[in-house]
Every structure is written in structure tokens, then in C-alpha cells.
Design a protein around this motif. Structure first.
Motif, PDB file in Angstrom:
ATOM      1  N   ASP A 408     115.532 -12.425  25.984  1.00  0.00           N
ATOM      2  CA  ASP A 408     116.931 -12.801  25.873  1.00  0.00           C
ATOM      3  C   ASP A 408     117.142 -14.134  26.575  1.00  0.00           C
ATOM      4  OD1 ASP A 408     119.683 -13.049  25.899  1.00  0.00           O
ATOM      5  OD2 ASP A 408     120.031 -10.907  26.233  1.00  0.00           O
ATOM      6  N   PHE A 409     117.542 -15.164  25.823  1.00  0.00           N
ATOM      7  CA  PHE A 409     117.689 -16.510  26.380  1.00  0.00           C
ATOM      8  C   PHE A 409     119.007 -16.694  27.135  1.00  0.00           C
ATOM      9  CE2 PHE A 409     114.435 -17.054  23.225  1.00  0.00           C
ATOM     10  CZ  PHE A 409     113.589 -18.007  23.767  1.00  0.00           C
ATOM     11  N   GLY A 410     119.904 -15.710  27.050  1.00  0.00           N
ATOM     12  CA  GLY A 410     121.117 -15.755  27.848  1.00  0.00           C
ATOM     13  C   GLY A 410     122.222 -16.604  27.246  1.00  0.00           C
ATOM     14  N   PRO A 411     123.372 -16.692  27.963  1.00  0.00           N
ATOM     15  CA  PRO A 411     124.560 -17.381  27.423  1.00  0.00           C
ATOM     16  C   PRO A 411     124.372 -18.879  27.237  1.00  0.00           C
ATOM     17  CG  PRO A 411     124.892 -16.707  29.717  1.00  0.00           C
ATOM     18  CD  PRO A 411     123.634 -16.051  29.265  1.00  0.00           C
ATOM     19  N   GLN A 412     123.415 -19.460  27.945  1.00  0.00           N
ATOM     20  CA  GLN A 412     123.208 -20.899  27.763  1.00  0.00           C
ATOM     21  C   GLN A 412     122.674 -21.242  26.381  1.00  0.00           C
ATOM     22  OE1 GLN A 412     121.663 -18.966  29.921  1.00  0.00           O
ATOM     23  NE2 GLN A 412     119.437 -19.310  29.968  1.00  0.00           N
ATOM     24  N   LEU A 413     122.131 -20.233  25.667  1.00  0.00           N
ATOM     25  CA  LEU A 413     121.683 -20.427  24.284  1.00  0.00           C
ATOM     26  C   LEU A 413     122.353 -19.404  23.377  1.00  0.00           C
ATOM     27  CD1 LEU A 413     117.850 -21.265  24.451  1.00  0.00           C
ATOM     28  CD2 LEU A 413     119.703 -22.743  23.686  1.00  0.00           C
ATOM     29  N   SER A 414     123.656 -19.188  23.593  1.00  0.00           N
ATOM     30  CA  SER A 414     124.462 -18.281  22.753  1.00  0.00           C
ATOM     31  C   SER A 414     123.863 -16.884  22.668  1.00  0.00           C
ATOM     32  CB  SER A 414     124.631 -18.867  21.344  1.00  0.00           C
ATOM     33  OG  SER A 414     125.284 -20.103  21.398  1.00  0.00           O
ATOM     34  N   ASP A 415     123.322 -16.388  23.800  1.00  0.00           N
ATOM     35  CA  ASP A 415     122.728 -15.045  23.864  1.00  0.00           C
ATOM     36  C   ASP A 415     121.663 -14.839  22.792  1.00  0.00           C
ATOM     37  OD1 ASP A 415     124.188 -14.048  26.091  1.00  0.00           O
ATOM     38  OD2 ASP A 415     125.934 -13.770  24.803  1.00  0.00           O
ATOM     39  N   LEU A 416     120.916 -15.903  22.505  1.00  0.00           N
ATOM     40  CA  LEU A 416     119.822 -15.797  21.542  1.00  0.00           C
ATOM     41  C   LEU A 416     118.796 -14.778  22.024  1.00  0.00           C
ATOM     42  CD1 LEU A 416     118.229 -16.827  19.040  1.00  0.00           C
ATOM     43  CD2 LEU A 416     117.214 -18.546  20.560  1.00  0.00           C
ATOM     44  N   LYS A 442     102.926  11.262  -5.122  1.00  0.00           N
ATOM     45  CA  LYS A 442     102.636  10.955  -3.724  1.00  0.00           C
ATOM     46  C   LYS A 442     103.053   9.521  -3.411  1.00  0.00           C
ATOM     47  CE  LYS A 442      98.800  12.601  -1.942  1.00  0.00           C
ATOM     48  NZ  LYS A 442      97.382  12.931  -1.707  1.00  0.00           N
ATOM     49  N   TYR A 443     103.641   9.336  -2.218  1.00  0.00           N
ATOM     50  CA  TYR A 443     104.069   8.014  -1.752  1.00  0.00           C
ATOM     51  C   TYR A 443     103.391   7.733  -0.414  1.00  0.00           C
ATOM     52  CZ  TYR A 443     107.927   7.990  -5.142  1.00  0.00           C
ATOM     53  OH  TYR A 443     108.676   7.983  -6.287  1.00  0.00           O
ATOM     54  N   VAL A 444     102.631   6.672  -0.361  1.00  0.00           N
ATOM     55  CA  VAL A 444     101.950   6.322   0.885  1.00  0.00           C
ATOM     56  C   VAL A 444     102.966   5.792   1.893  1.00  0.00           C
ATOM     57  CG1 VAL A 444     101.427   3.914   0.257  1.00  0.00           C
ATOM     58  CG2 VAL A 444      99.900   5.160   1.819  1.00  0.00           C
ATOM     59  N   GLY A 445     102.724   6.083   3.171  1.00  0.00           N
ATOM     60  CA  GLY A 445     103.614   5.617   4.223  1.00  0.00           C
ATOM     61  C   GLY A 445     103.383   4.152   4.558  1.00  0.00           C
ATOM     62  N   GLU A 446     104.271   3.618   5.399  1.00  0.00           N
ATOM     63  CA  GLU A 446     104.215   2.196   5.756  1.00  0.00           C
ATOM     64  C   GLU A 446     102.941   1.902   6.555  1.00  0.00           C
ATOM     65  OE1 GLU A 446     107.120  -1.151   7.837  1.00  0.00           O
ATOM     66  OE2 GLU A 446     107.419   0.976   8.256  1.00  0.00           O
ATOM     67  N   PRO A 447     102.152   0.920   6.142  1.00  0.00           N
ATOM     68  CA  PRO A 447     100.941   0.567   6.885  1.00  0.00           C
ATOM     69  C   PRO A 447     101.304  -0.251   8.131  1.00  0.00           C
ATOM     70  CG  PRO A 447     101.208  -0.911   5.044  1.00  0.00           C
ATOM     71  CD  PRO A 447     102.333   0.098   4.950  1.00  0.00           C
ATOM     72  N   ARG A 448     100.276  -0.761   8.809  1.00  0.00           N
ATOM     73  CA  ARG A 448     100.537  -1.626   9.958  1.00  0.00           C
ATOM     74  C   ARG A 448     101.424  -2.793   9.513  1.00  0.00           C
ATOM     75  NH1 ARG A 448      95.679  -3.350  11.037  1.00  0.00           N
ATOM     76  NH2 ARG A 448      95.139  -1.710  12.542  1.00  0.00           N
ATOM     77  N   THR A 449     102.509  -3.001  10.247  1.00  0.00           N
ATOM     78  CA  THR A 449     103.505  -3.999   9.859  1.00  0.00           C
ATOM     79  C   THR A 449     103.880  -4.852  11.067  1.00  0.00           C
ATOM     80  OG1 THR A 449     104.400  -2.469   8.207  1.00  0.00           O
ATOM     81  CG2 THR A 449     105.784  -4.333   8.840  1.00  0.00           C
ATOM     82  N   LEU A 450     103.825  -6.153  10.891  1.00  0.00           N
ATOM     83  CA  LEU A 450     104.273  -7.088  11.917  1.00  0.00           C
ATOM     84  C   LEU A 450     105.670  -7.581  11.551  1.00  0.00           C
ATOM     85  CD1 LEU A 450     101.027  -9.280  12.198  1.00  0.00           C
ATOM     86  CD2 LEU A 450     101.550  -7.137  13.383  1.00  0.00           C
ATOM     87  N   TYR A 451     106.540  -7.748  12.551  1.00  0.00           N
ATOM     88  CA  TYR A 451     107.894  -8.203  12.248  1.00  0.00           C
ATOM     89  C   TYR A 451     108.426  -9.080  13.375  1.00  0.00           C
ATOM     90  CZ  TYR A 451     109.529  -4.508  15.428  1.00  0.00           C
ATOM     91  OH  TYR A 451     109.741  -3.720  16.520  1.00  0.00           O
ATOM     92  N   VAL A 452     109.413  -9.880  13.013  1.00  0.00           N
ATOM     93  CA  VAL A 452     110.128 -10.743  13.961  1.00  0.00           C
ATOM     94  C   VAL A 452     111.617 -10.485  13.777  1.00  0.00           C
ATOM     95  CG1 VAL A 452     110.629 -13.105  14.675  1.00  0.00           C
ATOM     96  CG2 VAL A 452     108.339 -12.508  13.875  1.00  0.00           C
ATOM     97  N   GLN A 453     112.334 -10.365  14.888  1.00  0.00           N
ATOM     98  CA  GLN A 453     113.787 -10.174  14.856  1.00  0.00           C
ATOM     99  C   GLN A 453     114.453 -11.242  15.710  1.00  0.00           C
ATOM    100  OE1 GLN A 453     113.769  -6.151  16.505  1.00  0.00           O
ATOM    101  NE2 GLN A 453     114.698  -5.390  14.619  1.00  0.00           N
ATOM    102  N   THR A 454     115.664 -11.629  15.312  1.00  0.00           N
ATOM    103  CA  THR A 454     116.433 -12.551  16.142  1.00  0.00           C
ATOM    104  C   THR A 454     117.908 -12.275  15.960  1.00  0.00           C
ATOM    105  OG1 THR A 454     116.824 -14.884  16.656  1.00  0.00           O
ATOM    106  CG2 THR A 454     116.481 -14.329  14.352  1.00  0.00           C
ATOM    107  N   SER A 455     118.676 -12.514  17.010  1.00  0.00           N
ATOM    108  CA  SER A 455     120.128 -12.356  16.939  1.00  0.00           C
ATOM    109  C   SER A 455     120.767 -13.380  17.848  1.00  0.00           C
ATOM    110  CB  SER A 455     120.555 -10.943  17.354  1.00  0.00           C
ATOM    111  OG  SER A 455     120.244 -10.710  18.719  1.00  0.00           O
ATOM    112  N   MET A 456     122.027 -13.689  17.526  1.00  0.00           N
ATOM    113  CA  MET A 456     122.765 -14.708  18.292  1.00  0.00           C
ATOM    114  C   MET A 456     124.241 -14.339  18.276  1.00  0.00           C
ATOM    115  SD  MET A 456     122.955 -18.828  17.585  1.00  0.00           S
ATOM    116  CE  MET A 456     121.242 -19.085  18.034  1.00  0.00           C
ATOM    117  N   ALA A 457     124.909 -14.546  19.402  1.00  0.00           N
ATOM    118  CA  ALA A 457     126.345 -14.288  19.494  1.00  0.00           C
ATOM    119  C   ALA A 457     127.089 -15.596  19.686  1.00  0.00           C
ATOM    120  CB  ALA A 457     126.633 -13.344  20.666  1.00  0.00           C
ATOM    121  N   PHE A 458     128.236 -15.720  19.058  1.00  0.00           N
ATOM    122  CA  PHE A 458     129.025 -16.943  19.216  1.00  0.00           C
ATOM    123  C   PHE A 458     130.509 -16.629  19.063  1.00  0.00           C
ATOM    124  CE2 PHE A 458     127.752 -16.592  14.816  1.00  0.00           C
ATOM    125  CZ  PHE A 458     128.924 -16.822  14.108  1.00  0.00           C
TER     126      PHE A 458
END
Length: 458
Positions: A408-416, A442-458
Motif C-alpha cells: 500500500d503506497f499510502g495517501p501520497q499516491l492516492s492510496d495506490l 467433466k470440467y477441469v479446475g483452475e490450474p496454477r494461475t498468476l495474477y496482478v491486482q491494483t486499486s486506487m482511491a481518489f
């Protein structure tokens, strides 16, 4: 895209609003038979199956709160399109469906003292109106052509539901007790018209749903609770022809009972509760033959537990670390007389749980989690042997691990806030089944998955 807004007019009055637009499309892999799953569980044998849709939502709300008095009012409107191609075996279908839903809910609550008791009485009203238009076009598989709105039309129905509910409750505080009795009365009218045959179906449902919640404060950190409440689900208008014609116009009803205890002293948060849910009239639909059957009476009973412990309670050297776990035991059985009585409700695991450890240090937050669930069955008969098409048989349990790191980059970067994570770290292969629809298998389940998330408040 979502746009939210809130305006505080003064200390007592505030307004809020939201507008949302969403659209998506996806190729749908469909179920695999056993031979195809064994050859490659990640393949698709249904190249034409595809989904797309969009949804628009707006809502507006008002709140007044002052001197133990509160009034809220909110209203909303949604418009939704769902469509797609589906391989139906002998033909391909195109099924555009549009829905319009609008609603209003208000609640007024007033607090007051009466002798040694403190009360907060609330009364409210909810209104929902839904309209739908469902179409289906088709072309023979042999034609090798995707259907369009100019193709043969074998479904054109308009349906709607109008629902009203009024409710009242009273939160009563007396000594160490908090008791909240309440009741909700539901009035629902549904109808569907087949525009191709000019046949109309209709169902009206009215029911009272009483509820009672009781809380006893053993101390500031520890309490006991017990509650009971009813739930009610009306017949969906899209399924009315299947039920109305066979005289099965009965809504799904359930009564829930809970008993448990909670503890929270800051370092330790724990809860354990027992529950019992009795369904009077549970239904299931089968898309392969367009039928709706009554599973009848079912019972869901078990326990749920959770615990979270901050390890700095053991040693200052462990500051920032916490461990947490949850566990649920669910015994969901069919109680209706017949060949399946005593069997487990399909897609119900008896055991589910999570286990994890977290670490927080200033802007950093790290987690390592695991989830587990035990075996399931796909059908009411609890068939254990696997069928060749993959639709029935035991569904083995599995355990998955995942991790996540966030900064969390904090309020100095809009809570990025930026996070990276890995799901199914060990690439465990697991599957589920589809039993009663056209893309069963039959439905195979989700394999190994990499992800990136980001959020910002303004």
C-alpha cells in the motif's frame, strides 16, 4: 465501469448514487467425456459454444439519521442482455434474453427506552418488478451454419414478476440480553406468456416469515447467540410451464436454526456455531429434457467454526503474524420418501476448510492460504461409478494452496495498492461435473494461475 458518489447534505441527511456498466464475452469449453478428459483435460470439444452479455445498473439512495431515528430509501434499475451460441446435440441455438428489473426499499427505525429495556423498532417495505423477453433461434448441426435472428424461432416468451414485502422488527436490549423478533410478509405474482402458442401461465404466492434472534453477552469479549428465520423462493417464471402444467406450483421454503458462540479479545477471534436448515420443497431443473422435478424435502445440518490468532500474543518477536482457519461440516441429505431418501444432496461436500498465515509490516501484507473440500456426488442417486460421458460419478476432494503479496503506497499516491499472487501453487489437477444440462461432462479446475491486482482511491 462503476461510478459511485455520496453527498453529505448536513449531519442528518445524506444521498448516495451509483451507475454501473458491464459487458463480457467468453468461449465456453463445455464438459468432456471420460476419454476426452483423459486425453487432454484442457481441450474443448464444443467449438461453437459462446456467451456474451451486457448489464446497466443505476441506483439512488437517501438516509436520515439523528436522535435514535433513522430513515432510508433506495431505488434501482437494471437492464441486462444475455445471449450465446450453444450446441444442443442436433441443432445449434442462439438465445438472446433481455431482462428489466426495478425496485424500491424503504425502512424507518426509531429508538426509545421503556422501563429497563431499550428498543429500536424498524418497519419497512420492498417492491420489485421484473420483466423478461426470451428468444431462441436454431439451425441444424448438419447445416454447419451459426443461427441468426432470421433463423427458425422455436421460443418466444415474455414473463414478469411483481413482488411486495413488508417487514417489522424490534431490537430489544435488556441487561446482558439482546432480543430481536421480526416478521416479513411476502406477496409475489409471476406470469409467463408463450407468444408462439398464446398460452399464459401464472402463479401467486403469499407467505409470512417470522424470525427471532437472541444474543447473550457473557462479557465484553464473549457472547452466545441463537436465531431462527425463514426463507422463501418463488417459482421462476421461465420454469412455470414445466411446473404449472403438472400441478406443482409450490414455492421453495426453508426454516433455518442456528446456535453458537463468538469470542474476540483483540488477539484471539473465534466462533463456533451449529445450524439446521429444513427445506420443504426443493426443486431442480434438467436442461437436457427441459423438465423440472421436485427433490422434495431436504435437510442441511452441521457446524461452522473459525479462528484467528495474532501471534504477538505469544511473543513480541512474532508481531505482525497471524494464523487463521475455518472448518465446516455439512450433512445435506434428501428426506423425501422414495429411492433417493437418505442420499446426499448433489454437489454438497461434507467437509470444507481453510488454513492460512498472514504477515503485516507497515505497507506490506503477505498471505499463504490453503483450501480443502471433500468428495461430492453429481446426481440424486449418488452414483459413484463414473459414466462414459463424465456426467455422473464421484467427484474427489482436493486441497489447494495460494499466496498473495500486497503493498500500500499510502495517501501520497492516492492510496495506490498493488498486489501479486499465485493460485493453486502446486498446480493440483481437480475437476467437477455437470450432470443435467446440454454441455454435461467433466470440467477441469483452475490450474496454477498468476495474477496482478491494483486499486486506487481518489
Amino acid at each position: 465501469m462503476i461510478l459511485k458518489g455520496n453527498y453529505q447534505l448536513d449531519e442528518a441527511n445524506s444521498f448516495n448514487a451509483m451507475a454501473q456498466y458491464y459487458e463480457g464475452e467468453a468461449d465456453m469449453p463445455g464438459g468432456l467425456n471420460v476419454a476426452d478428459y483423459d486425453a487432454n483435460p484442457y481441450q474443448s470439444t464444443r467449438p461453437n459454444d459462446r456467451f456474451w452479455g451486457r448489464r446497466t445498473l443505476v441506483n439512488f439512495g437517501y438516509r436520515y439519521q439523528q436522535d435514535r431515528r433513522e430513515f432510508t430509501a433506495s431505488t434501482f434499475f437494471t437492464k441486462t442482455l444475455r445471449s450465446g451460441y450453444l450446441d444442443q446435440g442436433s441443432f445449434l441455438s442462439l438465445s438472446p434474453r433481455e431482462y428489466w428489473v426495478r425496485g424500491l426499499e424503504t425502512r424507518f427505525a426509531q429508538g426509545f427506552d421503556l422501563g429497563p429495556t431499550s428498543h429500536e423498532v424498524g418497519v419497512g417495505y420492498r417492491y420489485i418488478n421484473e420483466a423478461g423477453h426470451e428468444l431462441r433461434y436454431r439451425t441444424p448441426i448438419a447445416s454447419n451454419e451459426l443461427p441468426t435472428t432470421s433463423s427458425r424461432n422455436d421460443r418466444d416468451t415474455r414473463g414478469g414478476t411483481e413482488a411486495n414485502a413488508i417487514f417489522i422488527d424490534d431490537r430489544i436490549d435488556i441487561g446482558k440480553w439482546t432480543i430481536t423478533p421480526g416478521i416479513r410478509y411476502e406477496m409475489i405474482e409471476s406470469q409467463q406468456t408463450n407468444n408462439l402458442t398464446n398460452v399464459k401461465y401464472q402463479g401467486d404466492y403469499n407467505t409470512a416469515l417470522p424470525a427471532l434472534n437472541v444474543l447473550y453477552h457473557l462479557s465484553d469479549e464473549w457472547n452466545l447467540y441463537a436465531n431462527t428465520e425463514g426463507s422463501f423462493g418463488s417459482v421462476q417464471y421461465s420454469q412455470m410451464p414445466n411446473r404449472v402444467s403438472s400441478g406443482e406450483v409450490k414455492p421453495e421454503k426453508a426454516r433455518t436454526w442456528e446456535l453458537g458462540t463468538r469470542y474476540d479479545n483483540g488477539n484471539l477471534r473465534a466462533e463456533i456455531g451449529a445450524f439446521l436448515i429444513n427445506f420443504d420443497n426443493q426443486y431442480e431443473s434438467n436442461q437436457t429434457n427441459d423438465s423440472v422435478i421436485a427433490r422434495g424435502e431436504t435437510r442441511h445440518q452441521g457446524i461452522e467454526t473459525s479462528i484467528n490468532y495474532a501471534l504477538d500474543g505469544l511473543s513480541p518477536a512474532l508481531a505482525g503474524f497471524d494464523v487463521y482457519a475455518t472448518y465446516a461440516f455439512v450433512d445435506a441429505t434428501i428426506r423425501e420418501d422414495g429411492p433417493n431418501k437418505g442420499n446426499r444432496v448433489p454437489f454438497s461436500s461434507k467437509h470444507k476448510g481453510t488454513l492460512g498465515v498472514g504477515y503485516t509490516d507497515g505497507p506490506w501484507k503477505l498471505n499463504l492460504d490453503s483450501t480443502y473440500q471433500s468428495e461430492q456426488f453429481a446426481d440424486n442417486a449418488n452414483t459413484r461409478a463414473e459414466s462414459a460421458d463424465g456426467s455422473t460419478g464421484n467427484i474427489p476432494g482436493y486441497m489447494l494452496f495460494s499466496s498473495r503479496a500486497a503493498y500500500d503506497f499510502g495517501p501520497q499516491l492516492s492510496d495506490l495498492n498493488v498486489a501479486v499472487g499465485v493460485k493453486n501453487i502446486f498446480n493440483t489437477q481437480y475437476f467437477t461435473r455437470s450432470f443435467d444440462d446440454n454441455n454435461r461432462g467433466k470440467y477441469v479446475g483452475e490450474p496454477r494461475t498468476l495474477y496482478v491486482q491494483t486499486s486506487m482511491a481518489f
